[in-house]
Structures are given as C-alpha cells and as structure tokens.
Design a protein around this motif. Structure first.
Motif, PDB file in Angstrom:
ATOM      1  N   SER A  80       6.516   5.302 -14.547  1.00 24.39           N
ATOM      2  CA  SER A  80       5.312   4.593 -14.149  1.00 24.39           C
ATOM      3  C   SER A  80       4.105   5.063 -14.953  1.00 24.39           C
ATOM      4  O   SER A  80       3.298   4.248 -15.418  1.00 24.39           O
ATOM      5  CB  SER A  80       5.058   4.791 -12.644  1.00 24.39           C
ATOM      6  OG  SER A  80       3.894   4.114 -12.251  1.00 24.39           O
ATOM      7  N   HIS A  81       3.982   6.367 -15.113  1.00 25.52           N
ATOM      8  CA  HIS A  81       2.872   6.900 -15.897  1.00 25.52           C
ATOM      9  C   HIS A  81       2.944   6.399 -17.346  1.00 25.52           C
ATOM     10  O   HIS A  81       1.942   5.931 -17.895  1.00 25.52           O
ATOM     11  CB  HIS A  81       2.867   8.426 -15.864  1.00 25.52           C
ATOM     12  CG  HIS A  81       1.762   9.006 -16.689  1.00 25.52           C
ATOM     13  ND1 HIS A  81       0.460   9.089 -16.242  1.00 25.52           N
ATOM     14  CD2 HIS A  81       1.759   9.484 -17.962  1.00 25.52           C
ATOM     15  CE1 HIS A  81      -0.293   9.599 -17.195  1.00 25.52           C
ATOM     16  NE2 HIS A  81       0.471   9.849 -18.249  1.00 25.52           N
ATOM     17  N   HIS A  84       2.218   2.413 -17.340  1.00 24.76           N
ATOM     18  CA  HIS A  84       0.861   1.984 -17.005  1.00 24.76           C
ATOM     19  C   HIS A  84      -0.233   2.647 -17.847  1.00 24.76           C
ATOM     20  O   HIS A  84      -1.288   2.053 -18.048  1.00 24.76           O
ATOM     21  CB  HIS A  84       0.575   2.219 -15.515  1.00 24.76           C
ATOM     22  CG  HIS A  84       1.305   1.270 -14.626  1.00 24.76           C
ATOM     23  ND1 HIS A  84       1.017  -0.073 -14.549  1.00 24.76           N
ATOM     24  CD2 HIS A  84       2.340   1.471 -13.780  1.00 24.76           C
ATOM     25  CE1 HIS A  84       1.822  -0.663 -13.699  1.00 24.76           C
ATOM     26  NE2 HIS A  84       2.642   0.248 -13.216  1.00 24.76           N
ATOM     27  N   HIS A  85       0.009   3.850 -18.337  1.00 26.76           N
ATOM     28  CA  HIS A  85      -1.050   4.579 -19.045  1.00 26.76           C
ATOM     29  C   HIS A  85      -0.853   4.666 -20.557  1.00 26.76           C
ATOM     30  O   HIS A  85      -1.780   5.065 -21.264  1.00 26.76           O
ATOM     31  CB  HIS A  85      -1.202   5.982 -18.457  1.00 26.76           C
ATOM     32  CG  HIS A  85      -1.592   5.963 -17.022  1.00 26.76           C
ATOM     33  ND1 HIS A  85      -2.857   5.628 -16.586  1.00 26.76           N
ATOM     34  CD2 HIS A  85      -0.863   6.198 -15.902  1.00 26.76           C
ATOM     35  CE1 HIS A  85      -2.892   5.668 -15.271  1.00 26.76           C
ATOM     36  NE2 HIS A  85      -1.699   6.011 -14.835  1.00 26.76           N
ATOM     37  N   VAL A  88       1.218  -0.189 -21.459  1.00 29.37           N
ATOM     38  CA  VAL A  88       0.376  -1.341 -21.109  1.00 29.37           C
ATOM     39  C   VAL A  88      -0.923  -1.373 -21.912  1.00 29.37           C
ATOM     40  O   VAL A  88      -1.280  -2.427 -22.455  1.00 29.37           O
ATOM     41  CB  VAL A  88       0.111  -1.407 -19.591  1.00 29.37           C
ATOM     42  CG1 VAL A  88      -1.009  -2.379 -19.265  1.00 29.37           C
ATOM     43  CG2 VAL A  88       1.380  -1.792 -18.851  1.00 29.37           C
ATOM     44  N   LEU A 109       5.121  -9.031 -14.610  1.00 29.61           N
ATOM     45  CA  LEU A 109       4.329  -7.823 -14.412  1.00 29.61           C
ATOM     46  C   LEU A 109       2.841  -8.103 -14.534  1.00 29.61           C
ATOM     47  O   LEU A 109       2.023  -7.223 -14.283  1.00 29.61           O
ATOM     48  CB  LEU A 109       4.756  -6.738 -15.400  1.00 29.61           C
ATOM     49  CG  LEU A 109       6.197  -6.252 -15.182  1.00 29.61           C
ATOM     50  CD1 LEU A 109       6.707  -5.533 -16.415  1.00 29.61           C
ATOM     51  CD2 LEU A 109       6.270  -5.365 -13.972  1.00 29.61           C
ATOM     52  N   ARG A 116      -4.172  -9.556 -15.167  1.00 27.35           N
ATOM     53  CA  ARG A 116      -4.028  -8.103 -15.313  1.00 27.35           C
ATOM     54  C   ARG A 116      -2.631  -7.660 -14.883  1.00 27.35           C
ATOM     55  O   ARG A 116      -1.998  -8.311 -14.051  1.00 27.35           O
ATOM     56  CB  ARG A 116      -5.062  -7.372 -14.475  1.00 27.35           C
ATOM     57  CG  ARG A 116      -6.481  -7.632 -14.926  1.00 27.35           C
ATOM     58  CD  ARG A 116      -7.461  -6.827 -14.088  1.00 27.35           C
ATOM     59  NE  ARG A 116      -8.819  -7.099 -14.475  1.00 27.35           N
ATOM     60  CZ  ARG A 116      -9.482  -6.414 -15.396  1.00 27.35           C
ATOM     61  NH1 ARG A 116      -8.901  -5.421 -16.012  1.00 27.35           N
ATOM     62  NH2 ARG A 116     -10.719  -6.721 -15.689  1.00 27.35           N
ATOM     63  N   VAL A 117      -2.196  -6.544 -15.429  1.00 30.85           N
ATOM     64  CA  VAL A 117      -0.899  -5.991 -15.063  1.00 30.85           C
ATOM     65  C   VAL A 117      -0.976  -5.498 -13.625  1.00 30.85           C
ATOM     66  O   VAL A 117      -1.936  -4.820 -13.236  1.00 30.85           O
ATOM     67  CB  VAL A 117      -0.502  -4.849 -16.024  1.00 30.85           C
ATOM     68  CG1 VAL A 117       0.780  -4.170 -15.570  1.00 30.85           C
ATOM     69  CG2 VAL A 117      -0.341  -5.390 -17.439  1.00 30.85           C
ATOM     70  N   GLN A 119      -0.337  -3.319 -10.422  1.00 31.76           N
ATOM     71  CA  GLN A 119      -0.051  -1.919 -10.132  1.00 31.76           C
ATOM     72  C   GLN A 119       1.058  -1.899  -9.092  1.00 31.76           C
ATOM     73  O   GLN A 119       0.985  -2.603  -8.096  1.00 31.76           O
ATOM     74  CB  GLN A 119      -1.301  -1.211  -9.615  1.00 31.76           C
ATOM     75  CG  GLN A 119      -2.383  -1.069 -10.662  1.00 31.76           C
ATOM     76  CD  GLN A 119      -1.952  -0.186 -11.822  1.00 31.76           C
ATOM     77  OE1 GLN A 119      -1.359   0.866 -11.636  1.00 31.76           O
ATOM     78  NE2 GLN A 119      -2.235  -0.627 -13.030  1.00 31.76           N
ATOM     79  N   THR A 120       2.073  -1.115  -9.356  1.00 33.07           N
ATOM     80  CA  THR A 120       3.230  -1.097  -8.471  1.00 33.07           C
ATOM     81  C   THR A 120       3.483   0.312  -7.958  1.00 33.07           C
ATOM     82  O   THR A 120       3.021   1.291  -8.539  1.00 33.07           O
ATOM     83  CB  THR A 120       4.482  -1.547  -9.232  1.00 33.07           C
ATOM     84  OG1 THR A 120       4.745  -0.611 -10.279  1.00 33.07           O
ATOM     85  CG2 THR A 120       4.313  -2.928  -9.810  1.00 33.07           C
ATOM     86  N   LEU A 125       8.982   0.029  -9.839  1.00 34.49           N
ATOM     87  CA  LEU A 125       8.819  -0.330 -11.251  1.00 34.49           C
ATOM     88  C   LEU A 125      10.128  -0.432 -12.030  1.00 34.49           C
ATOM     89  O   LEU A 125      10.292  -1.399 -12.787  1.00 34.49           O
ATOM     90  CB  LEU A 125       7.856   0.646 -11.946  1.00 34.49           C
ATOM     91  CG  LEU A 125       7.518   0.298 -13.385  1.00 34.49           C
ATOM     92  CD1 LEU A 125       6.822  -1.061 -13.482  1.00 34.49           C
ATOM     93  CD2 LEU A 125       6.652   1.389 -13.998  1.00 34.49           C
TER      94      LEU A 125
END
Length: 150
Positions: A80-81, A84-85, A88, A109, A116-117, A119-120, A125
C-alpha cells in the motif's frame, strides 16, 4: 516540459549525443513473492503493459518499486505504501492532470467522480490490484489476454 526542464533541455541533448545508452528493462524475475495472493511480478507486468500502451516503453516502472532491502514486498502495508506514495504519484505525473487518462491506466482504482485514486484499506489493495492488472489465463479471439475486472 515545464520551464525548469526547458532550461536544461540543451544539456540533456548534449549528453545523449556523447554517451551510449543501454536499455535495461524491468527484471520481474526478482519479484518472486506474493502479497496476499497478488503475484508481484504479474502486477508489475500488467501495470507496465498499460503504461507502454499509453506512454511508450520509456515510461515503464522497474522492480525496485516493489522491493524493500532488495527483497520483494511481503505485507499489504508495504504494498500500500509503495503503491500510494511511489507508484501513483509517478503515474499521475505521466498523466499530467488528465483524470481520464489516469483512469485508463489505473482502471477501477480511480474514482470516476473525482478523478483521484481511491484510498483503500491496505488489506483490500492486493485484491484490487489483481482485479485491475493481472491478466486472465484465457486468450481472446485475437490471441491476446483480456483484463480481469475491466
């Protein structure tokens, strides 16, 4: 190009004239792990197929995004990190503020209303990434695999 890129564009051209370049494609063989059923190699291959389709081969992502200490990611939180960080923001930059293009690359997604993507929960994910990027085992009429979940 933004103004900072334009100011160094001539340097980039000069470097390209003076040095040889070697193509180093992503090495999915080092991604032999899974995160909650999501094969990291399959995910990266599926994502890169879409990036190649929309932006060409120079915009593919390498295996380093899915490694921690030179080993494949193992937890949903790590994935996830990274997604998303790191992944993305890079893909969003490729899309230059065009939410429709971002949606074409990242599929479900991306929230259709906001562009926008989403957040999950980190635990959700891996399944969402598998649904979006891992190809189906059966080939279509044209001989190519289709996208699961699209």
């Amino acid at each position: 190009m933004n103004s900072a890129d334009r100011s160094v564009g001539h340097i980039d051209s000069a470097i390209r004239r003076r040095f040889a370049f070697v193509d180093v494609p992503p090495d999915v063989d080092v991604l032999d792990g899974e995160v909650e059923g999501l094969g990291l190699a399959s995910f990266l291959e599926g994502l890169n197929e879409r990036l190649d389709e929309h932006f060409g081969p120079d915009q593919l992502l390498g295996q380093a995004y899915l490694l921690a200490d030179d080993r494949p990611l193992v937890t949903a939180e790590q994935l996830s990190h990274a997604f998303h960080h790191e992944i993305v923001p890079l893909v969003a930059d490729y899309c230059l503020g065009r939410p429709g293009l971002l949606g074409s690359v990242l599929g479900k997604l991306v929230d259709g209303k906001t562009g926008r993507v989403v957040q999950t929960n980190p635990q959700d994910l891996p399944g969402m990434l598998a649904d979006t990027f891992v190809t189906v085992g059966t080939a279509g009429e044209d001989g190519t695999a289709g996208w699961d979940g699209e």
